[in-house]
Write an enzyme that holds these catalytic residues in place. Structure first.
Site, PDB file in Angstrom:
ATOM      1  N   HIS A  13       0.864  -1.199   0.000  1.00  0.00           N
ATOM      2  CA  HIS A  13       0.000   0.000   0.000  1.00  0.00           C
ATOM      3  C   HIS A  13       0.891   1.237   0.000  1.00  0.00           C
ATOM      4  O   HIS A  13       1.477   1.599   1.017  1.00  0.00           O
ATOM      5  CB  HIS A  13      -0.904   0.019   1.242  1.00  0.00           C
ATOM      6  CG  HIS A  13      -1.875   1.156   1.253  1.00  0.00           C
ATOM      7  ND1 HIS A  13      -3.221   0.987   1.491  1.00  0.00           N
ATOM      8  CD2 HIS A  13      -1.713   2.495   1.037  1.00  0.00           C
ATOM      9  CE1 HIS A  13      -3.829   2.158   1.443  1.00  0.00           C
ATOM     10  NE2 HIS A  13      -2.931   3.086   1.165  1.00  0.00           N
ATOM     11  N   HIS A  15       1.526   5.397  -1.690  1.00  0.00           N
ATOM     12  CA  HIS A  15       1.158   6.568  -2.500  1.00  0.00           C
ATOM     13  C   HIS A  15       2.420   7.148  -3.112  1.00  0.00           C
ATOM     14  O   HIS A  15       3.311   7.605  -2.393  1.00  0.00           O
ATOM     15  CB  HIS A  15       0.468   7.625  -1.622  1.00  0.00           C
ATOM     16  CG  HIS A  15      -0.813   7.130  -1.042  1.00  0.00           C
ATOM     17  ND1 HIS A  15      -2.019   7.230  -1.703  1.00  0.00           N
ATOM     18  CD2 HIS A  15      -1.071   6.471   0.118  1.00  0.00           C
ATOM     19  CE1 HIS A  15      -2.976   6.680  -0.964  1.00  0.00           C
ATOM     20  NE2 HIS A  15      -2.425   6.210   0.136  1.00  0.00           N
ATOM     21  N   LYS A  99      -9.353  -0.160  -5.944  1.00  0.00           N
ATOM     22  CA  LYS A  99      -9.406   0.464  -4.623  1.00  0.00           C
ATOM     23  C   LYS A  99     -10.735   1.160  -4.393  1.00  0.00           C
ATOM     24  O   LYS A  99     -11.180   1.964  -5.225  1.00  0.00           O
ATOM     25  CB  LYS A  99      -8.262   1.488  -4.493  1.00  0.00           C
ATOM     26  CG  LYS A  99      -8.242   2.289  -3.198  1.00  0.00           C
ATOM     27  CD  LYS A  99      -7.698   1.495  -2.017  1.00  0.00           C
ATOM     28  CE  LYS A  99      -7.838   2.250  -0.698  1.00  0.00           C
ATOM     29  NZ  LYS A  99      -6.718   3.127  -0.396  1.00  0.00           N
ATOM     30  N   HIS A 136     -10.560   1.322   1.691  1.00  0.00           N
ATOM     31  CA  HIS A 136     -10.364   2.346   2.719  1.00  0.00           C
ATOM     32  C   HIS A 136     -11.572   2.219   3.634  1.00  0.00           C
ATOM     33  O   HIS A 136     -12.674   2.646   3.279  1.00  0.00           O
ATOM     34  CB  HIS A 136     -10.251   3.749   2.130  1.00  0.00           C
ATOM     35  CG  HIS A 136      -9.981   4.784   3.185  1.00  0.00           C
ATOM     36  ND1 HIS A 136      -8.770   5.396   3.323  1.00  0.00           N
ATOM     37  CD2 HIS A 136     -10.764   5.240   4.205  1.00  0.00           C
ATOM     38  CE1 HIS A 136      -8.804   6.216   4.378  1.00  0.00           C
ATOM     39  NE2 HIS A 136     -10.006   6.141   4.919  1.00  0.00           N
ATOM     40  N   HIS A 174      -4.692  -0.469   5.745  1.00  0.00           N
ATOM     41  CA  HIS A 174      -4.286   0.264   6.947  1.00  0.00           C
ATOM     42  C   HIS A 174      -5.276   0.093   8.097  1.00  0.00           C
ATOM     43  O   HIS A 174      -5.857   1.060   8.585  1.00  0.00           O
ATOM     44  CB  HIS A 174      -4.030   1.751   6.658  1.00  0.00           C
ATOM     45  CG  HIS A 174      -5.005   2.413   5.723  1.00  0.00           C
ATOM     46  ND1 HIS A 174      -6.362   2.403   5.919  1.00  0.00           N
ATOM     47  CD2 HIS A 174      -4.808   3.091   4.571  1.00  0.00           C
ATOM     48  CE1 HIS A 174      -6.952   3.062   4.937  1.00  0.00           C
ATOM     49  NE2 HIS A 174      -6.028   3.490   4.108  1.00  0.00           N
ATOM     50  N   ASP A 247       1.408   2.683   3.520  1.00  0.00           N
ATOM     51  CA  ASP A 247       0.560   3.868   3.328  1.00  0.00           C
ATOM     52  C   ASP A 247       1.395   5.142   3.381  1.00  0.00           C
ATOM     53  O   ASP A 247       0.892   6.200   3.779  1.00  0.00           O
ATOM     54  CB  ASP A 247      -0.585   3.921   4.345  1.00  0.00           C
ATOM     55  CG  ASP A 247      -1.681   4.897   3.923  1.00  0.00           C
ATOM     56  OD1 ASP A 247      -1.774   5.211   2.716  1.00  0.00           O
ATOM     57  OD2 ASP A 247      -2.441   5.352   4.796  1.00  0.00           O
TER      58      ASP A 247
END
Ligand code: DOR
Ligand code: ZN
Length: 344
Positions: A13, A15, A99, A136, A174, A247
């Site tokens: 995970h 970004h 996602k 999420h 997460h 994350d």
């Protein structure tokens, strides 16, 4: 233990953003991790396989010469993603998941899903073709206490979703609560979770230690100590449903240190070292390799890595700021402090 050698880990995970921001942060991840699941919450979001292909090309083009790293792409689910896009995912070979951002839940989630009822046909295709849904897991109702939004999501969204699509592969991303840990552990083998280093290391006091600490603010927000202890117990349990997902979420310093700061902790600069600290604190360094290097690959049906990395027990200073974009800086987790392990 002074030196720790393990199979090269993956980050399930991450970004990376785009453009110069991506180029600034990518080497931190590529130095440590062989692969990463790259989140699609760009502006505009990555909603098609064609957009994911172009994004993947930009990531590979930004990779410094001599570094080996494979971006594993994802699509951003919207109310109107057609089931045919899932067929394209399946044949692409480089898109590995879709996602779910509940609309309004976090950074660049405005185009996310307003109600999962609009996604039924697409979810059915994902279930049929074995394309994982990455979740999420927070409700967005502002009337729900922010510390309860994950637990309420599990009860009101995730649990019903898995009743309707019982064979859908789901990763609760997460995970931050004991509720989430219990739910994943007690679900079928098709349900897994990622755990961040910051949620393993910090509880919610870290957001308010001596004053407000914007660099410890992320979503889902840090929870109380009882939840952190449940996350650590899951991470070191050897249960393959729980694996590493940093994350790591870069936001410029000016976007964090402001009246309404962005959510996200930048951790890629010490992406494996911070986990080593958390596992060592729990007396479970022997459990790190499965969590960091095996279980995620197994869940995604990808081969395990064969290369190795080594960490040495040595305190390393973390800079107060890192170079980022447009003269703005990036404040990493533990800025101006240290981490107890050094990547060799
Ligand atoms: O803290 C977070 N930052 N949580 C998310 O879900 C998104 C991420 C980001 O993209 O900045
Ligand atoms: Zn994220």
């Amino acid at each position: 233990m002074e030196k720790l050698t393990l199979t090269r880990p993956d980050d399930w995970h991450l970004h990376l953003r785009d453009g110069t921001a991506m180029a600034a942060v990518l080497p931190d991840t590529a130095r440590r991790f062989a692969r990463a699941i790259v989140m699609p919450n760009l502006k505009p979001p990555v909603t098609t396989v064609a957009l994911a292909a172009a994004y993947r090309d930009r990531i590979l083009a930004a990779l410094p010469a001599g570094m080996s790293f494979s971006p594993l792409m994802t699509l951003y689910l919207t109310d109107n993603m057609p089931p045919s896009e899932i067929d394209a995912v399946k044949t692409s070979g480089f898109v590995h998941a879709v996602k779910l951002y509940p609309a309004g839940a976090t950074t660049n989630s405005d185009a996310g899903v307003s109600d999962l009822k609009y996604c039924s046909a697409t979810l059915a295709r994902m279930e049929k073709l074995g394309v994982p849904l990455l979740v999420h897991g927070e409700v967005t109702d502002p009337a729900v206490d922010i510390f309860d939004r994950e637990a309420v999501f599990i009860d009101t969204v995730l649990s019903p979703l898995l009743c309707d699509f019982s064979a859908l592969n789901v990763v609760l991303e997460h995970v931050t609560t004991k509720n989430g840990i219990d739910f994943v552990r007690d679900s079928g083998a098709n349900v897994a979770a990622t755990l961040t280093a910051h949620h393993l290391l910090l509880n919610r006091n870290a957001i308010f230690a001596g004053g407000i600490r914007p660099h410890n603010y992320c979503l889902p927000v840090l929870k109380r100590e009882t939840h952190r202890l449940a996350l650590v117990a899951a991470a070191i349990s050897g249960n393959p449903k729980f694996f590493l997902g940093t994350d790591s979420a870069p936001h410029a310093q000016s976007a964090k240190e402001t009246a309404c700061g962005c959510a996200g902790c930048y951790t890629a600069h010490a992406g494996i070292e911070l986990y080593a600290e958390a596992f060592e604190a729990a007396g479970a360094l022997d459990k790190l390799e499965g969590f960091a290097s095996f279980f995620g690959a197994d869940f995604y049906g990808l081969p395990r890595n064969t290369a190795q990395i080594s960490l040495r027990r040595e305190s390393i200073a973390i800079p107060a700021r890192l170079d980022y974009i447009d003269g703005d800086r990036l404040v990493p987790l533990r800025a101006g402090e240290s981490v107890a392990w050094r990547l060799e």
